[in-house]
Design an enzyme around this catalytic site. Structure first.
Site, PDB file in Angstrom:
ATOM      1  N   ASP A 193     -11.633  12.466-113.061  1.00 19.45           N
ATOM      2  CA  ASP A 193     -12.788  13.304-112.875  1.00 19.45           C
ATOM      3  C   ASP A 193     -13.573  13.386-114.216  1.00 19.45           C
ATOM      4  OD1 ASP A 193     -14.218  16.280-112.763  1.00 19.45           O
ATOM      5  OD2 ASP A 193     -12.726  16.349-110.945  1.00 19.45           O
ATOM      6  N   HIS A 231     -15.932  20.404-114.535  1.00 16.34           N
ATOM      7  CA  HIS A 231     -15.270  20.250-113.405  1.00 16.34           C
ATOM      8  C   HIS A 231     -13.609  19.835-113.453  1.00 16.34           C
ATOM      9  CE1 HIS A 231     -15.131  17.959-109.513  1.00 16.34           C
ATOM     10  NE2 HIS A 231     -15.638  19.029-108.922  1.00 16.34           N
ATOM     11  N   SER A 403     -14.315  20.497-103.602  1.00 19.60           N
ATOM     12  CA  SER A 403     -13.832  20.118-105.360  1.00 19.60           C
ATOM     13  C   SER A 403     -12.584  20.766-105.664  1.00 19.60           C
ATOM     14  CB  SER A 403     -14.951  20.314-106.505  1.00 19.60           C
ATOM     15  OG  SER A 403     -15.710  19.157-106.531  1.00 19.60           O
TER      16      SER A 403
END
Ligand SMILES: *[C@@H]1O[C@H](CO)[C@@H](O)[C@H](O)[C@H]1NC(C)=O
Ligand SMILES: *[C@@H]1O[C@H](CO)[C@@H](O)[C@H](O)[C@H]1NC(C)=O
Ligand SMILES: *[C@@H]1O[C@H](CO)[C@@H](O)[C@H](O)[C@H]1NC(C)=O
Length: 843
Positions: A193, A231, A403
């Site tokens: 990520d 994220h 996600s």
């Protein structure tokens, strides 16, 4: 530096290390060369005037070389020149051992699946959650679990995805598993990520430094460095947030969590291939909440090096049990996107996870496709996932999109691996498929598969139930090794009729072919296709198995106005899991809109993957090759193909218009209401029209295959069915005769192009669907046109690089207009390998 110390430590020559090189993209160019195992990369470097940087990650015989930055692909130029000279002189050359080379290009193709497109107007009017009162007994249980396990994390009670006290039952059902002490001990998940805050008080105790690397800033610590590098940390918190007094807990709160940072800067295919194999003996699960843009028009697959890395991981990672890749299905559903247009989510080596919200509803963003195995909880219905954020003690209440679903699944798989670290990557897929819980069963889009599981393109095999999955894992019997069967390339070369007509092309698989391939039962099915078309988004593709199970391989995409068609594009389906595979497989390609954009179905290639018959005869799939899909030479000769119209009567049971009882002997008569009759409308007869007038709803594929049919509508359809039936029956008989006549003129091969009609009809789905398809089709067509018209104004040229399969292709377009992929050596060198990989059918 890390690399030198590793080299020193292991006493290996630099080319033998499986470490990573530290690139300097400002001043250097990088090339990856695939070389013969016997050749010396140092000699090759010297010959080409390059610097050898080491092996590419974990990929044997692949090496990285550098040179100073320059415009040209100097390796390609030199290799071509030498090849020419060699042809003239006939002498051998050290560079003969270079099988393939690729100049590395920095590219931004991967997007996080976090930020969501705005919901459509009026969608899910957000009802404040406070309106919903918690259920007392569920609150008591939550208190008991927290007390028993010593969970005092301040936001634990907001973490409805773990224990939902409002919509009871809408959570991952993990509590009983935790109570057994299964909390992720000994399991390791890598978040691939934009970083991972290893200094967060909620993550630091579980942080796994050895499995971590920053491929964007080329350091050991994948720290979030950009302001929006949040994220990865939020995803990591869902998996592995520590049980303490900070935020909440991860679903596997005693698991180790590694960070592999790739999303914060441009990277090359070489970097990505290395990242996806990073520390693959220690990192067990790779959680990937990113992919090509979910814009409803991209069609992008990982480049060849990345594909090789994934195959390498399932064969050699985790001590040979295989790395577990988990991919988010994508957030583009609202834009008409579909996860079969993404080469990561439709890889057989990844578990594709979509989202369901806290009310058990399909969130507007979560993509559908036949490659989606399962769903789990994420944002929607006014709430999101509550997790850890970047910062010492920071929490986040708004994590969402697919996600957030993929890491939750990855964490649950970490629980499984705590008790069953011996499960292979395929065992994990079986386990997930077998234990998923179907949801929203009444929305009409589920079909019952051959093995009695239910599949929906929206929800895969259902939502993950941790308790069910882990309980089943305790006694799961490992499956035998993988086997596969490849059909020859089937050469179609026919224009695609427009409208509700389509081209149906069948291929007969015999038991002898599968026995020869050592293939006992199916898992994945892939279809690689070439289609030329003026507007790709108009196309849809269905695959019907011998058992009559239907995969919607491709759905129309209203925003996809690419003129690239499908170029060696591989679609994947998990819908046929457990089938035998023997019999007629039919690919139905439709050009759904009548407009100026027409096209041709060129060819396709069916691949059946599954469990071997005899484990002792099973071999690992040969490493994929740069030419695997190029070998169209073995195409079976063509024969006539006829367009057909899916004008179908909805019937409660499968009825064969032509009444050939031997055609599908093992098909149950009381089949699910997807039993179909398909009337043949060859040569675009006008007979389609009356059917369309009487059709009201869609179930079948033409436009949005997963749109459901309500019960009421079904009742209506069955009523209408009687009327339509009379018409179609007579039509069917007429066409059957017409076909007989035609067939007499058309010699057949072992495979065939065929009409779909009465007798085959029950092999296809959705009697009601297709009838219905017309009406919805018409309606949707209007919308599509509207959307298309609106879309053209603000259309950017950003699709251009994404049209083809593979980064290679995209790269070629973006950076290397004139150059061919430069592969050195005769084509025949590769055919041998292809043959081995291919398991050609018995002819
Ligand atoms: C972790 O793995 C070790 C070695 O395989 C094993 O002895 C131990 O029981 C495992 N711990 C848990 C909690 O599963
Ligand atoms: C967990 O699974 C077991 C075994 O299937 C079952 O008996 C039990 O009721 C399940 N518990 C929950 C909470 O789902
Ligand atoms: C579309 O139709 C035109 C006219 O028949 C033909 O020339 C053209 O090749 C077709 N395009 C494709 C992609 O088949």
């Amino acid at each position: 530096m890390r690399i030198q110390s590793l080299v020193g430590l292991l006493g290996l020559a630099s080319f033998a290390t499986a470490s990573i090189h530290v690139p300097n993209y400002d001043n250097e160019d990088y090339y990856v060369l695939h070389i013969a195992p016997t050749s010396s990369p140092l000699d090759i470097a010297a010959t080409l005037g390059l610097t050898h940087k080491g092996q590419l990650g974990e990929l044997k015989d692949h090496h990285i070389f550098s040179t100073h930055k320059q415009e040209e692909d100097v390796v390609s130029i030199e290799l071509k020149a030498r090849r020419r000279r060699k042809r003239d002189a006939g002498s051998s050359d050290i560079l003969d051992s270079v099988k393939w080379s690729q100049k590395q290009q920095l590219k931004a193709r991967l997007e996080k699946r976090g930020p969501l497109p705005p919901p459509p107007a009026g969608y899910y009017p957000l009802k404040p959650r406070e309106d919903d009162a918690p259920v007392a007994v569920a609150v008591q249980r939550q208190d008991l679990v927290a007390r028993t396990l010593g969970i005092s994390d301040p936001i634990f009670k907001e973490q409805w995805h773990l224990m939902n006290t409002v919509q009871v039952g809408h959570d991952v059902n993990v509590a009983d598993i935790w109570m057994q002490g299964i909390t992720g001990f000994n399991s390791t998940v890598a978040m691939v990520d934009d970083g991972l805050d290893m200094y967060s008080d909620d993550l630091k105790d579980n942080y796994f430094a050895k499995g971590s690397w920053d491929f964007n800033d080329n350091t050991a610590e994948p720290k979030p460095r950009l302001s929006d590098d949040k994220h990865g940390t939020r995803c990591a918190g869902e998996v592995s947030a520590v049980k303490n007094n900070v935020c909440g807990v991860g679903v596997a709160y005693d698991s180790k969590i590694a960070g592999i940072r790739i999303l914060s800067k441009l990277i090359t295919d070489a970097d990505e291939a290395t990242a996806l194999n990073y520390a693959y003996q220690d990192n067990q699960i790779y959680s990937c909440s990113w992919g090509p843009p979910d814009d409803g028009r991209s069609m992008d697959a990982p480049g060849i090096l990345i594909k090789k890395a994934m195959l390498n991981a399932v064969q050699n990672g985790r001590g040979g049990k295989g790395s577990i890749y988990v991919f988010a299905s994508g957030n583009g559903a609202e834009k008409g996107d579909n996860c079969n247009f993404d080469g990561y989510t439709n890889s057989i080596y990844s578990i594709t996870v979509g989202a369901v919200d806290r009310k058990g509803l399909h969130p507007y963003y979560s993509e559908k496709c036949s490659a989606q195995l399962v769903v789990t909880y994420s944002s929607g219905s006014g709430d999101a996932i509550h997790t850890t954020d970047v910062g010492t003690n920071a929490c986040y209440a708004g994590h969402g999109g697919t996600s957030a679903a993929a890491p939750l699944a990855a964490g649950i798989f970490a629980l499984v691996l705590q008790i069953r670290p011996d499960l292979s990557w395929r065992d994990m897929q079986y386990l997930v498929m077998q234990t998923a819980k179907p949801i929203n069963l009444d929305n009409g889009e589920w079909q019952t598969t051959t093995i009695g599981r239910k599949f929906s393109h929206t929800f895969g095999y259902g939502k993950i139930d941790t308790n069910a999955t882990v309980e089943a894992a305790k006694t799961f019997k490992n499956v035998k090794p993988q086997a596969w069967f490849y059909s020859p390339w089937i050469h179609v070369n026919q224009d695609i009729p427009q409208g509700t007509e389509g081209l149906a092309v069948s291929y007969d698989v015999t038991q002898a072919m599968l026995s020869a391939a050592n293939l006992e039962r199916l898992e994945h099915v892939t279809v690689t296709m070439n289609v030329n078309h003026g507007r790709r988004g108009d196309l849809s593709v269905e695959l019907t198995s011998p058992d009559g199970i239907v995969s919607h391989l491709a759905a129309t995409r209203r925003l996809d106005d690419s003129a690239e068609g499908y170029q060696d594009w591989t679609f994947m389906s998990v819908v046929h899991w457990g089938e035998k595979g023997v019999g007629k497989w039919t690919v139905i390609l439709k050009d759904t809109l009548v407009n100026e954009h027409n096209g041709t179905f060129v060819d396709f290639h069916l691949k059946l993957w599954g469990e071997s018959i005899d484990a002792s005869n099973a071999v690992p799939l040969p490493m994929i090759n740069e030419h695997d899909d190029d070998n169209h030479a073995e195409i079976v000769s063509t024969t006539t193909i006829v367009g057909f119209t899916q004008a179908i009567t909805p019937l409660p049971t499968a009825i064969s218009l032509s009444g050939n009882p031997t055609d599908h002997p093992d098909r149950p008569v009381n089949a699910k209401p997807t039993g179909t009759t398909v009337a043949d409308m060859s040569s675009s007869t006008s007979t389609a029209a009356p059917v369309s007038e009487t059709s009201k709803v869609s179930w079948l594929p033409s436009f949005f295959p997963t749109f459901g049919v309500s019960n009421k509508t079904q009742i209506w359809i069955y009523g209408a069915a009687g009327l339509i039936f009379a018409f179609c029956a007579s039509l069917g008989i007429y066409l059957f005769m017409a076909r007989r006549k035609r067939l007499r003129n058309n010699p057949r091969d072992e495979w065939e192009f065929d009409l779909i009609e009465g007798e085959e009809a029950d092999a296809l789905t959705g009697a009601r669907g297709a009838a219905a398809g017309k009406k919805r089709g018409n309606r949707r067509a209007g919308e599509l046109y509207d959307a298309f018209a609106a879309g053209t104004d603000d259309e950017e040229s950003e699709t251009e690089g994404y049209a083809d399969e593979g980064g290679d292709e995209a790269e070629k377009k973006l950076y290397d207009e004139d150059e061919e992929q430069h592969v050195i050596g005769d084509e025949s060198d590769y055919e041998d390998i292809d043959e081995k990989a291919g398991r050609r059918p018995v002819k």
